[in-house]
Design a protein around this motif. Structure first.
Motif: not given
Ligand code: A3P
Length: 290
Positions: A39-42, A119-122, A183-186
Motif C-alpha cells: 500500500d505504499d504510494v510513491l 505499489c501505486k506510483i504517481i 498500470p500501476n503508474v499514473h
C-alpha cells in the motif's frame, strides 16, 4: 571580524550514467534494498516538476480528515519523506498507512521492491522550459545543490543533463515508456494541474480508488492552490533547516510560461532544435503554454 561559514556546495558526478551528488547516492545500498509495502504510494518526479504540490494533495486525500493535527504540525517534507535521502529505518517508523514517499530517481533507479509489491506510483512531468527555470532558481538558493552558475551556463548544462538527477529528457521519456506497460503508474502533468486542479484530483482519486465527498474534494482543491500553499508554513519549506531562502522562496511563481521571462530568442531556438532530437515519441506532449 568572524564570518558565518557558508556550507560548501556538493560536487556533481556521473553515477551509473546519471548526474548526481553524494546526497543521493550515499544511501544507495540501503535504498535499493528498501522493502516496500503493497500500500505504499510513491511520488516520482524530475526535481521542480510539482513534487510538493502532489505530495500535499495526496496527504490531504489520505489523512486530511483522520489526522488534522498532522496538517498543522508536520512539514510536508516529513509527511512525505525523500526515498534517496532517508535511511529505511526512518520510513519504517512512519506511523501512517499508506506511507507516502517521494523520489526524483529516473525509472531505472527505483528499488525493485516497489515493482514487486505492485505499489501505486504517481509520476508528475512538467514542461522542460519551465522546469529548467524553476530548477535554476532553486539551485541558486539551495546550498545543498551544486553551483548553478549564471543562467546561460545553466541553460547549456540542463540540456546536457549535467544537473542533479541527470537528463530531464531521459527522465520523462523513461517514465513515460514504463507507464505504457505498468498500470500501476499514473502519469500526470503539472500544466494540467494548473489548468484544472479539481479534474486532476478526480483522476488521481479514480487511480487510487479513493472517493472523497464533494465537500472534501472542494476543500482539498481550494487548499492546495498556490497562494494557500505559499502562506502555509507546513507546505512552503520555510521550516527546512537545510535550505536558506533569503533571496527567494520555495513557492516561487507556480505558473506555466514563466520561461518566457528567462529564455532569449536565440536560446529558445537552440532549445527547440535540440528538443526535437531528444523527444522523438509523438505520444508524449508537454505544454509550454496554457
Ligand atoms: P516555480 O519555481 O516555477 O514557482 P517541486 O515541489 O517539485 O520542487 O516543484 C516546485 C515548483 O512547483 C515551484 O515552481 C513551485 O512554485 C511549484 N508549485 C508548488 N506548489 C504549487 C501549487 N499549488 N500551484 C502551482 N505551482 C506550485
Amino acid at each position: 571580524e568572524p564570518r558565518m561559514e557558508l556550507p560548501s556546495r556538493p560536487e556533481l558526478f556521473d553515477f551509473r550514467g546519471v548526474s548526481m551528488t553524494h546526497f543521493f547516492t550515499d544511501n544507495w545500498e540501503n535504498v535499493q534494498n528498501f522493502k516496500a509495502r503493497p500500500d505504499d504510494v510513491l511520488i516520482a518526479t524530475y526535481p521542480k516538476a510539482g513534487t510538493t504540490w502532489v505530495s500535499y494533495i495526496l496527504d490531504l486525500l489520505y489523512f486530511g480528515q483522520t489526522s488534522p493535527e498532522r496538517q498543522t504540525s508536520v512539514p510536508i517534507y516529513e509527511r512525505v519523506p525523500f526515498l534517496e535521502l532517508i535511511v529505511p529505518k526512518f520510513v519504517e517508523r512512519l506511523p501512517t498507512s499508506p506511507r507516502l514517499i517521494k523520489t526524483h530517481f529516473p525509472v531505472q533507479f527505483v528499488p525493485k521492491s516497489f515493482w514487486e509489491q505492485n505499489c501505486k506510483i504517481i509520476y508528475v512531468a512538467r514542461n522542460a522550459k519551465d522546469n529548467m527555470v524553476s530548477y535554476f532558481h532553486f539551485d541558486s538558493m539551495a546550498m545543498i545543490e551544486p553551483d548553478p552558475g549564471d543562467w546561460n551556463n545553466y541553460f547549456q548544462r540542463f540540456m546536457q543533463g549535467k544537473v542533479v538527477t541527470g537528463s530531464w529528457y531521459d527522465h520523462v521519456n523513461g517514465w513515460w515508456k514504463k507507464k505504457q506497460t505498468s498500470p500501476n503508474v499514473h502519469y500526470m502533468f503539472y500544466e494540467d494541474l494548473v489548468e484544472d486542479t479539481g479534474r486532476e484530483i478526480d483522476k488521481l482519486c479514480s487511480f487510487l480508488g479513493l472517493s472523497p465527498s464533494e465537500d472534501e474534494r472542494k476543500r482539498i482543491t481550494g487548499g492546495v492552490q498556490f497562494d494557500k500553499m505559499k502562506k502555509n508554513n507546513m507546505t512552503n519549506y520555510s521550516t527546512h533547516a537545510r535550505m536558506d531562502f533569503k533571496t527567494g522562496s520555495f513557492m516561487r511563481k507556480g505558473r506555466v510560461g514563466d520561461w518566457k521571462n528567462h529564455f532569449t530568442v536565440a536560446q529558445n531556438e537552440e532549445f527547440d532544435e535540440d528538443y526535437k532530437k531528444k523527444m522523438k515519441d509523438p505520444t508524449l506532449q508537454l505544454r509550454t503554454d496554457l
